[in-house]
Design a protein around this motif. Structure first.
Motif, short mmCIF file in Angstrom:
data_model
loop_
_atom_site.label_atom_id
_atom_site.label_comp_id
_atom_site.label_asym_id
_atom_site.label_seq_id
_atom_site.Cartn_x
_atom_site.Cartn_y
_atom_site.Cartn_z
N ARG A 177 0.95 -0.98 0.39
CA ARG A 177 0.17 -0.22 -0.10
C ARG A 177 0.71 1.32 0.03
NH1 ARG A 177 -2.19 0.40 5.98
NH2 ARG A 177 0.26 1.19 6.70
N SER A 178 1.94 1.15 0.43
CA SER A 178 3.18 2.22 0.80
C SER A 178 3.84 2.09 -1.37
CB SER A 178 4.37 2.18 1.03
OG SER A 178 3.77 2.54 2.84
N VAL A 179 4.48 0.87 -1.60
CA VAL A 179 4.89 0.35 -2.83
C VAL A 179 4.39 1.40 -4.28
CG1 VAL A 179 6.26 -1.28 -3.52
CG2 VAL A 179 6.88 -0.77 -1.75
N ILE A 180 3.15 1.32 -4.10
CA ILE A 180 1.98 1.08 -5.40
C ILE A 180 2.78 2.67 -5.12
CG2 ILE A 180 0.20 0.75 -6.03
CD1 ILE A 180 -0.02 -2.16 -5.31
N PRO A 181 1.76 3.73 -4.59
CA PRO A 181 1.50 4.85 -5.07
C PRO A 181 3.20 5.22 -5.09
CG PRO A 181 0.45 4.53 -2.94
CD PRO A 181 1.12 3.14 -3.66
N ALA A 182 3.98 4.77 -4.34
CA ALA A 182 5.31 5.14 -4.57
C ALA A 182 5.81 5.18 -5.81
CB ALA A 182 6.31 4.70 -3.44
N SER A 183 5.88 3.86 -6.40
CA SER A 183 6.00 3.49 -8.18
C SER A 183 5.33 4.20 -8.58
CB SER A 183 5.81 1.76 -7.55
OG SER A 183 6.64 1.16 -8.87
N ALA A 184 4.00 4.91 -8.63
CA ALA A 184 3.67 5.81 -9.44
C ALA A 184 4.99 7.06 -9.74
CB ALA A 184 2.06 5.45 -9.30
#
Lengths: 258, 327
Positions: B272-279
């Motif tokens: 839930r942190s990696v996904i938006p940060a990756s975007a």
């Protein structure tokens, strides 16, 4: 309180019969140790009970309901499974591991508080921010157990949880797991015969894909069934109400010790 | 919290640099004037041409970052990247058909539609092949992906050889394959923004499942997950996200591989942190790469995919050397 029951379970994989018409029921509470030589089918039975493996024949029921059609979420609420090997793919902090486990219980608002409580219950507060890769074997097994029991599943299944732990860690971990049998059911596959007879009420002996004996630890303590099954002469003693057993000499093929 | 603010600053700075860069560089003040509705020709050009393109580049980067995060989560392989399951091969084949085969519809329509259909269709084919092979597990999917990509690549090469002549240049196909932004209208940017928002929501919905999958398939199953179904769903969502980015930006490599690693390196592996940060990281990277593509060799434009590969590769190696094994 729920019980697990397996009825005439057979597991056949690529021509090998891993389990042969095994029937077994846990009752609603109690601690059960499954022991037997390597290749006896102990881990396979445990996986079938956990719903992780589909038997070729037979059914498993959880509180009377067949496991096969049960929604995975309900099954995982009732049954906690401690695998023999566990290594998270990405390096991760203990608190995040606990968080993943607690997310199953859908306590969206209370996750922080429950996380703190769970860590405290297992004496893991100091490990909260530690990365998995920096933990020792004993610490990892404690964290794994904490993860699995964080949501208080009534049934706890553990597959050789104390493999490769030092004596102190082994004792501590097995004692914690067996304790689960006081309020719920715990079934543990183990090689530590000494700890099985010390901490567990009921012993199930397996060999060649079958259950060879199933009874109270007291009733199975003295008979030479154990010696014959493992091909080892065991030394036995009792101290107060503790049972001590340890492997002595390998038996010769004529049944006598050297 | 501090990390998220830094990320936001990075994305805004990358877009800002992108807006200033080009074969004519402008000052940040000029960009600001254009945004605030300045009347000069410079403002009009910036507002109608450069700004939509820069923002579209950032959105394409965000989509690549999202797809990369999902693919790495599903395959638990640090080399997993969005083009793994035939998406690139399928998109390239679709684009080749649109560019070389005379169709009844206009290329402006057929190119994005066929690229998207190719990317997503290839993934469906890979899932179908894996099902037929008996398992929807990771190794089978990877092997099927390699096989399908090889076949699609061969088909594309055949089409290129068979259909090229003096009137149709292969350069057209190549320049699409190497990646590059067309200049969209503001309506196009709006549409892409909506697609990106939907993709972000869909990928975030997968976050908890991806976390469980990171514990291994046994543990994920013990935690109540239907692994086969989840993997298929996640692959479809990831591929749709990638297909959307390919439709707008062509094949832009490396970003989908690097962005999730950089995100995970600082934030840990919870999705839930990696996904938006990756975007966000993907958005910044592609905006910067597009700036370089437009301004490095004026008046020519370097294909975006080349910039991301050449500039990004060594940078990623540098990060690798510095970081500990905490991907």
């Amino acid at each position: 309180m729920v019980s697990l029951a397996a009825e005439r379970i057979s597991v056949v994989r690529t021509d090998r019969r891993l389990l042969d018409s095994v029937s077994f029921a846990t009752g609603e509470s109690g601690s059960i140790a499954i022991i037997g030589p390597n290749g006896a089918g102990k881990s396979t039975l445990l996986k079938v009970l956990a719903g992780l493996e589909t038997p070729t024949e037979g059914t498993v029921t959880l509180a009377g309901e067949p496991l096969a059609g049960m929604p995975a979420a309900r099954r995982s609420d009732a049954i906690g499974y401690v695998p023999q090997h566990f290594n998270p793919h990405w390096d991760i902090r203990v608190r995040d591991l606990m968080r993943i486990s607690l997310e199953r219980a859908r306590l969206e608002n209370n996750i922080q508080a429950t996380l703190q409580l769970t860590l405290a219950r297992h004496g893991l507060e100091a490990f909260r921010d530690r990365w998995w890769s920096t933990l020792s074997g004993g610490e990892r097994s404690r964290v794994l157990l904490a993860m699995v029991v964080a949501t208080d599943p009534p049934v706890l299944l553990a597959d050789e949880p104390s493999a490769s732990l030092d004596p102190r860690c082994r004792l501590d971990l097995i004692a914690r797991i067996a304790d689960h049998g006081r309020t719920g059911v715990c079934v543990v596959v183990m090689h530590d015969i000494d700890l099985a007879f010390r901490f567990f009420d009921r012993i199930v002996m397996m060999n060649g894909g079958r259950i060879v004996a199933d009874g109270s630890a007291d009733s199975l303590f003295e008979p030479s069934l154990l010696d014959d099954m493992f091909g080892v002469r065991f030394a036995r003693s009792r101290q107060e109400d503790l049972r001590f057993i340890s492997a002595g000499w390998p038996l010769r093929s004529d049944g006598k010790s050297p | 919290m501090r990390y998220w603010l830094t990320l936001l600053a990075f994305v805004l700075a990358a877009i800002g640099i992108g807006a200033c860069a080009g074969h004519t560089w402008v000052t940040p003040a000029a960009v600001l004037r254009a945004i605030l509705g300045g009347a000069s020709i410079e403002s009009a050009l910036l507002f109608e041409w450069r700004l939509p393109r820069v923002i579209a580049a950032a959105l394409v980067g965000a989509l690549l970052g999202l797809g990369g995060a999902v693919f790495q989560g599903v395959f638990r392989n640090p080399l997993a990247e969005p083009y793994l399951l035939g998406s690139a091969g399928g998109a390239a084949l679709g684009a080749t058909i649109a560019l070389l085969v005379p169709l009844a519809v206009s290329q402006a329509f057929s190119l994005p539609v066929l690229a998207f259909a190719g990317a997503w269709g290839a993934t469906l084919l890979v899932i179908g092949v894996s099902r037929a092979a008996g398992a929807l597990d990771v190794p089978t999917l990877l092997l099927s992906g390699v096989a399908v990509s090889a076949v699609l690549g061969a088909l594309r090469s055949f089409l290129m050889l068979a259909l090229s002549d003096e009137t149709v240049s292969l350069q057209v196909v190549l320049s699409w394959v190497l990646g590059g932004m067309q200049t969209p209208t503001w309506i196009g940017v709006g549409g892409l923004a909506i697609v990106t928002a939907v993709a972000l929501a869909a990928c975030l919905a997968l976050a908890s499942g991806l976390d469980k999958l990171g514990l291994g398939e046994t543990m994920a199953t013990a935690f109540g997950m239907d692994v086969g179904r989840f993997v298929a769903l996640a692959v479809l969502v990831g591929s749709a996200t990638v297909a959307a980015s390919v439709t707008v930006g062509g094949l832009v490599g490396f970003v989908g591989l690097a962005a999730p690693h950089i995100a995970r390196w600082r934030l840990g592996p919870l999705h839930r942190s990696v996904i938006p940060a990756s975007a966000a990281i993907g958005a910044g990277l592609v905006a910067l790469a597009d700036a370089i593509a437009r301004s490095a060799l004026p008046p020519a434009e370097i294909p975006l995919g080349l910039v991301t590969a050449v500039a990004g590769g060594p940078f990623f190696l540098f990060l690798l050397a510095r970081s500990r094994k905490k991907w």
